[in-house]
Scaffold this motif. Structure first.
Motif, mmCIF file in Angstrom:
data_model
loop_
_atom_site.group_PDB
_atom_site.id
_atom_site.type_symbol
_atom_site.label_atom_id
_atom_site.label_comp_id
_atom_site.label_asym_id
_atom_site.label_seq_id
_atom_site.Cartn_x
_atom_site.Cartn_y
_atom_site.Cartn_z
ATOM 1 N N SER A 51 25.735 19.067 36.427
ATOM 2 C CA SER A 51 24.605 18.759 35.909
ATOM 3 C C SER A 51 23.487 19.404 36.944
ATOM 4 O O SER A 51 22.465 19.664 36.517
ATOM 5 C CB SER A 51 24.425 17.152 36.014
ATOM 6 N N SER A 95 17.902 12.221 32.314
ATOM 7 C CA SER A 95 18.079 11.833 33.637
ATOM 8 C C SER A 95 19.000 10.658 33.638
ATOM 9 O O SER A 95 19.185 9.714 32.763
ATOM 10 C CB SER A 95 16.700 11.053 34.318
ATOM 11 N N VAL A 96 19.878 10.546 34.826
ATOM 12 C CA VAL A 96 20.961 9.405 35.087
ATOM 13 C C VAL A 96 20.677 8.809 36.052
ATOM 14 O O VAL A 96 20.030 8.959 37.259
ATOM 15 C CB VAL A 96 22.360 10.099 34.958
ATOM 16 N N GLY A 128 19.445 17.761 28.969
ATOM 17 C CA GLY A 128 20.170 16.388 29.091
ATOM 18 C C GLY A 128 18.926 15.338 29.296
ATOM 19 O O GLY A 128 17.775 15.591 29.121
ATOM 20 N N GLU A 185 26.020 18.404 27.122
ATOM 21 C CA GLU A 185 24.519 17.652 27.597
ATOM 22 C C GLU A 185 25.234 16.781 28.601
ATOM 23 O O GLU A 185 25.273 15.495 28.161
ATOM 24 C CB GLU A 185 23.919 17.094 26.217
ATOM 25 N N GLN A 210 25.707 9.022 31.301
ATOM 26 C CA GLN A 210 24.866 7.583 30.749
ATOM 27 C C GLN A 210 26.012 6.882 30.012
ATOM 28 O O GLN A 210 25.967 5.802 30.466
ATOM 29 C CB GLN A 210 23.622 8.112 30.080
ATOM 30 N N GLU A 269 28.353 15.645 37.891
ATOM 31 C CA GLU A 269 27.346 15.564 38.631
ATOM 32 C C GLU A 269 26.871 16.880 39.009
ATOM 33 O O GLU A 269 25.730 17.581 39.374
ATOM 34 C CB GLU A 269 27.268 14.516 39.633
ATOM 35 N N GLY A 298 23.685 14.692 30.929
ATOM 36 C CA GLY A 298 22.877 13.844 30.856
ATOM 37 C C GLY A 298 23.522 12.499 30.206
ATOM 38 O O GLY A 298 23.845 11.548 30.857
#
Length: 258
Positions: free
Chosen positions: A247, A257-258, A255, A69, A75, A244, A71
């Motif tokens: 992702s 949002s970042v 996931g 996951e 984070q 990234e 995200g």
């Protein structure tokens, strides 16, 4: 010849160097194991009682987009390590005990350089540790197991790596995608502390190893002096850019949002 070497010869057991660590970062431990596997002809047992920094460890062929996951990982800035061996993706922290055996093939006659043979051999070591505590065995695809493990083979050495969950934090399982059977991490990993105190588990493991090897305690300073030259590791920490990019290839519903 040292006293321990003399005793090993008398007992007929091969010599095993024992390194006991406490809270060593898992990246440092894995890089040490890779170096010893590929450069040393000695036998080694490395026991690391927890890792101070929680991290995610992936097998050499693992793909973050399929396993994580991403995200929440980004984070919370959770380190993601790609180790030099195969095996599954696991979360490790201060509640994890790591035990690694690196053995010259001549020290374990009868063990073939294949994962199943290595796992059967290491399972014998743990059978005494778990005696009377239920159906704890190192084997694949069991409903509940105390460890995850990876195996590696070199021309002259064998490696068996196991991680035992003593106090796994359920909150941290949000970083892993569901496994292929649709079960989350907590459904197939049990907490060993419910069956065996941490210190007792480690002591019983050392006692079991002593039935097969003559144990020689050592430390990091002695290893650094004996190994000498720098070693280029294939065990690496994934960069934020790599995560990234992984992702971006995931479905948008995976996931946060970042």
């Amino acid at each position: 010849m040292t006293m321990i070497q003399q005793q090993a010869g008398k007992m007929g057991h091969p010599l095993m160097n024992l390194l006991r660590l406490n809270g060593t970062p898992i990246l440092q431990q894995l890089q040490l194991e890779e170096k010893l596997l590929r450069t040393s002809s000695d036998n080694w047992c490395i026991i690391n009682d927890g890792t101070d920094t929680p991290a995610i460890v992936m097998g050499v062929s693992g793909k973050p987009s399929q396993l994580l996951e991403i995200g929440p990982v980004l984070q919370d800035r959770v380190p993601v390590i790609r180790r030099f061996t195969g095996g599954g993706t696991v979360i490790v922290d201060s509640g994890t005990v790591f035990i690694t055996l690196i053995c010259n093939k001549d020290a374990v006659p009868g063990v073939q350089p294949y994962p199943r043979s290595i796992m059967s051999w290491s399972g014998l070591l743990y059978s005494e540790v778990f005696r009377g505590l239920g159906d704890f065995k190192l084997r694949e695809n069991v409903p509940s197991k105390p460890s995850d493990k990876s195996k590696a083979m070199e021309r002259s050495n064998l490696l068996a790596f196991s991680k035992f969950e003593l106090e796994m934090e359920e909150a941290e399982t949000v970083y892993l995608l569901l496994n292929k059977e649709g079960r989350d991490h907590t459904e197939f990993i049990c907490r060993l502390k419910e069956y065996l105190p941490r210190s007792v588990f480690i002591d019983k493991t050392v006692e079991s190893i002593e039935t097969y090897f003559s144990v020689n305690p050592t430390n990091m300073e002695a290893i650094d002096e004996s190994q000498g030259a720098e070693f280029v590791h294939s065990t690496t920490l994934l960069t934020r850019q790599e995560l990234e990019e992984a992702s971006a290839s995931q479905p948008k519903t995976i996931g946060v949002s970042v």
